[in-house]
Enzyme design. Structure first.
Site, PDB file in Angstrom:
ATOM      1  N   GLY A   1     -10.285   2.072   1.505  1.00  0.00           N
ATOM      2  CA  GLY A   1     -11.062   2.698   2.568  1.00  0.00           C
ATOM      3  C   GLY A   1     -11.886   3.814   1.963  1.00  0.00           C
ATOM      4  N   ARG A   2     -11.181   4.892   1.604  1.00  0.00           N
ATOM      5  CA  ARG A   2     -11.819   6.100   1.076  1.00  0.00           C
ATOM      6  C   ARG A   2     -12.797   5.819  -0.074  1.00  0.00           C
ATOM      7  NH1 ARG A   2      -9.086  10.805   1.399  1.00  0.00           N
ATOM      8  NH2 ARG A   2      -7.201   9.582   1.700  1.00  0.00           N
TER       9      ARG A   2
ATOM     10  N   HIS B  66       0.889  -1.174   0.000  1.00  0.00           N
ATOM     11  CA  HIS B  66       0.000   0.000   0.000  1.00  0.00           C
ATOM     12  C   HIS B  66       0.916   1.210   0.000  1.00  0.00           C
ATOM     13  CE1 HIS B  66      -3.307   2.686   1.102  1.00  0.00           C
ATOM     14  NE2 HIS B  66      -2.447   3.226   1.945  1.00  0.00           N
TER      15      HIS B  66
ATOM     16  N   ARG C 245      -9.565  16.840   8.284  1.00  0.00           N
ATOM     17  CA  ARG C 245      -8.798  16.752   7.041  1.00  0.00           C
ATOM     18  C   ARG C 245      -8.322  18.126   6.525  1.00  0.00           C
ATOM     19  NH1 ARG C 245     -10.136  14.831   2.675  1.00  0.00           N
ATOM     20  NH2 ARG C 245      -8.275  13.605   2.338  1.00  0.00           N
TER      21      ARG C 245
ATOM     22  N   TYR D  49     -12.394   9.168   6.797  1.00  0.00           N
ATOM     23  CA  TYR D  49     -11.473   9.903   7.664  1.00  0.00           C
ATOM     24  C   TYR D  49     -12.114  11.176   8.208  1.00  0.00           C
ATOM     25  CZ  TYR D  49      -8.514   6.586   5.259  1.00  0.00           C
ATOM     26  OH  TYR D  49      -8.020   5.432   4.727  1.00  0.00           O
TER      27      TYR D  49
ATOM     28  N   CYS E  41     -11.496  27.167  19.687  1.00  0.00           N
ATOM     29  CA  CYS E  41     -10.650  28.282  20.098  1.00  0.00           C
ATOM     30  C   CYS E  41      -9.265  28.088  19.514  1.00  0.00           C
ATOM     31  CB  CYS E  41     -10.631  28.336  21.619  1.00  0.00           C
ATOM     32  SG  CYS E  41      -9.986  29.886  22.196  1.00  0.00           S
TER      33      CYS E  41
HETATM   34  N1  LLP Z   1      -4.419  -0.129   3.550  1.00  0.00           N
HETATM   35  C1  LLP Z   1      -3.455   0.390   4.349  1.00  0.00           C
HETATM   36  C2  LLP Z   1      -2.372  -0.460   4.805  1.00  0.00           C
HETATM   37  C3  LLP Z   1      -3.517   1.741   4.711  1.00  0.00           C
HETATM   38  O1  LLP Z   1      -2.558   2.256   5.467  1.00  0.00           O
HETATM   39  C4  LLP Z   1      -4.578   2.538   4.267  1.00  0.00           C
HETATM   40  C5  LLP Z   1      -4.703   3.940   4.678  1.00  0.00           C
HETATM   41  C6  LLP Z   1      -5.570   1.944   3.454  1.00  0.00           C
HETATM   42  C7  LLP Z   1      -5.450   0.608   3.101  1.00  0.00           C
HETATM   43  C8  LLP Z   1      -6.749   2.691   2.938  1.00  0.00           C
HETATM   44  O2  LLP Z   1      -6.368   3.758   2.156  1.00  0.00           O
HETATM   45  P1  LLP Z   1      -7.482   4.520   1.276  1.00  0.00           P
HETATM   46  O3  LLP Z   1      -8.046   3.519   0.319  1.00  0.00           O
HETATM   47  O4  LLP Z   1      -8.505   4.996   2.225  1.00  0.00           O
HETATM   48  O5  LLP Z   1      -6.753   5.616   0.625  1.00  0.00           O
HETATM   49  N2  LLP Z   1      -6.330  10.296   7.071  1.00  0.00           N
HETATM   50  C9  LLP Z   1      -5.925  10.384   5.674  1.00  0.00           C
HETATM   51  C10 LLP Z   1      -5.764   9.027   5.053  1.00  0.00           C
HETATM   52  C11 LLP Z   1      -4.834   8.110   5.814  1.00  0.00           C
HETATM   53  C12 LLP Z   1      -4.768   6.755   5.227  1.00  0.00           C
HETATM   54  C13 LLP Z   1      -4.033   5.790   6.088  1.00  0.00           C
HETATM   55  N3  LLP Z   1      -3.941   4.491   5.541  1.00  0.00           N
HETATM   56  C14 LLP Z   1      -6.925  11.230   4.908  1.00  0.00           C
HETATM   57  O6  LLP Z   1      -7.867  11.742   5.510  1.00  0.00           O
HETATM   58  O7  LLP Z   1      -6.767  11.437   3.711  1.00  0.00           O
END
Ligand code: LLP
Length: 451
Positions: A300-301, A221, A337, A407, A371
């Site tokens: 995830g996203r 990843h 974010r 997120y 604040c």
């Molecule tokens: N797999 C692993 C090992 C990960 O570390 C992550 C995300 C995912 C899958 C899922 O990634 P996605 O498909 O959601 O891009 N807080 C940040 C994103 C941090 C992601 C951390 N790891 C934001 O709000 O953009």
């Protein structure tokens, strides 16, 4: 609802539910999720035989239950996330192929190590130390004749950590490069703490063998919210790594990272083309090893971002110099974010009376109640305050922040002693409260004054 629809500036309903009704029923701020959007996103990934939801994006058990009902497996990065997966009905154990729950991390804290052993959760190791810690913990637990005991090895003897039979692990590999929507979410390359460095795989094979663990799969990843060009580079790195490990490899995971459009003009990546690349890589490896290789995706996203809306009420409108501020009752305690990454989220106004009539627009800065001067939703990376063209509004109107399902709630906090807000899942025309709003009592219950 896409980013561009929200950017027309007025939004009066979410999944057919009038926003003023949702606000009245559940209060503001509140996170509202549309189940149909999540189902549509799951369907978009149908070409991938195994989709494993990275629940860190939004881990409410109602969302996990929805994923499970729609055939999506789950990833967990902590003991808490394993517990959530179990609470949502995912089955523990590694007898199913692929296992329903996988623990992926760069360390085991003590709680995580205990829970994966207790529930026989498949482990995806992001550091060589995890191999040893898991091997040892597994052997100890089995040696003591707990359920799943294999060899009855005597605890305390030099050999007690060596079960007579083999367990499988997968390795999360850092391919030496990465990419994300912000440097803070780039998870590859030498500056990243994530994954096992691609040049250390032989050493990992030795470590695994010492503990009678077999490396059954690899995972990469490289970052979150990246693009097809960077994602495509991972296939080659995966093939090289798999060949180093050899024919014990049964599965490969392409990780997550699929971007979604947050702004008008941004495009979805071509999922068909992406699948084709990975499918070809998987088939080349299957030919090389003489057995099937299963292919996983771990988004995830992509699955939840567009399903989620943060609804808030405009509580003050004021001007400072040339700037007009809409100050709403949601802040970075609810959606971090923008302050963390300068992330852009589409926004719309919903008039208090729910009227869809268009209004003149103006450039405004949208901020929250905290604040802290960084509590601005319209900011760019580096903290620079930007403005947004939004319809003229009055105090009491609602401000809706879109593409907030990933997120958003998952990174919320109690900063300024603000309670965590309600979460609502709209499914088949019904708005269900899936997490009640926290109360101050909930927060204070954990605290005490000594003496
Ligand atoms: N797999 C692993 C090992 C990960 O570390 C992550 C995300 C995912 C899958 C899922 O990634 P996605 O498909 O959601 O891009 N807080 C940040 C994103 C941090 C992601 C951390 N790891 C934001 O709000 O953009």
């Amino acid at each position: 609802m896409t980013a561009s629809l929200l950017n027309t500036g007025i939004l009066t309903e979410i999944a057919g539910q009038p926003i003023p009704d949702l606000a009245r029923q559940f209060g503001t701020p509140a996170y509202i999720y549309d189940a149909a959007t999540i189902c549509r996103k799951i369907a978009d990934l149908a070409a991938f035989e195994v989709v494993r939801y990275a629940q860190k994006a939004c881990s409410n058990i109602a969302i996990l239950d929805l994923m499970r009902r729609n055939g999506v497996l789950v990833d967990a990065v902590s003991a808490g996330e394993v517990g959530r997966a179990l609470a949502a009905g995912y089955k523990p154990g590694q007898t199913a192929h692929p296992p329903e729950i996988v623990y992926t991390a760069d360390i085991f804290d003590r709680e995580a190590l205990a829970i994966v052993v207790e529930h026989d959760i498949h482990v995806n190791c992001g550091s060589p130390d995890m191999i040893e810690q898991y091997g040892e913990a597994l052997a100890k637990s089995r040696g003591r004749g707990r359920p799943g005991s294999l060899d009855g090895g005597r605890p305390g003897s030099p050999d007690s950590g060596r079960p007579g039979s083999v367990a499988g692990i997968t390795l999360r590999v850092n391919p030496g490069f990465g990419h994300g929507h912000s440097q803070k979410v780039n998870t590859g390359g030498a500056q990243s703490k994530h994954g096992i460095w691609f040049e250390q795989l032989e050493e990992c094979l030795e470590r695994a063998a010492r503990w009678n663990l077999t490396i059954t799969g690899l995972h990469m990843h490289i970052g979150s919210g990246t693009d097809l060009t960077h994602l495509s580079e991972v296939c080659g790195a995966m093939e090289r790594a798999a060949i180093t490990i050899g024919s014990s490899i049964q599965s490969i995971s392409a990780g997550g990272g699929l971007p979604v459009p947050y702004r008008e003009g941004q495009q979805y990546i071509d999922i068909g083309a992406y699948h084709k690349l990975w499918d070809a890589a998987r088939h080349r490896l299957a030919n090389q090893f003489g057995h099937e290789i299963s292919l996983e995706l771990e988004p995830g996203r992509f699955l939840v971002a567009e399903s989620g809306y943060l609804i808030s009420e405009i509580r003050a409108i004021k001007t400072s110099g040339d700037n007009t501020f809409y100050l709403v009752d949601a802040g970075f305690n609810n959606l971090a974010r923008p302050i963390l990454y300068g992330a852009y989220h589409p926004m719309a106004v919903c008039p208090a009376d729910g009227s869809a009539a268009l209004r003149p627009v103006k450039n405004v800065v949208v901020g929250g109640p905290l604040c802290e001067s960084g509590d601005i939703f319209t900011q760019e990376e580096g903290g620079f305050v930007a403005s947004r063209s939004l319809p003229e509004a009055k105090v009491g109107d609602f401000l809706v922040i879109g593409v907030a399902g990933a997120y958003g709630y998952a990174m919320a906090s109690n900063y300024n002693s603000k309670p965590l807000v309600a979460e609502v899942l709209i499914e088949r025309g019904k708005a269900n409260l899936v997490r009640r709003r926290q109360t101050l009592d909930d927060i204070l219950r954990l605290e005490s004054i000594p003496g």
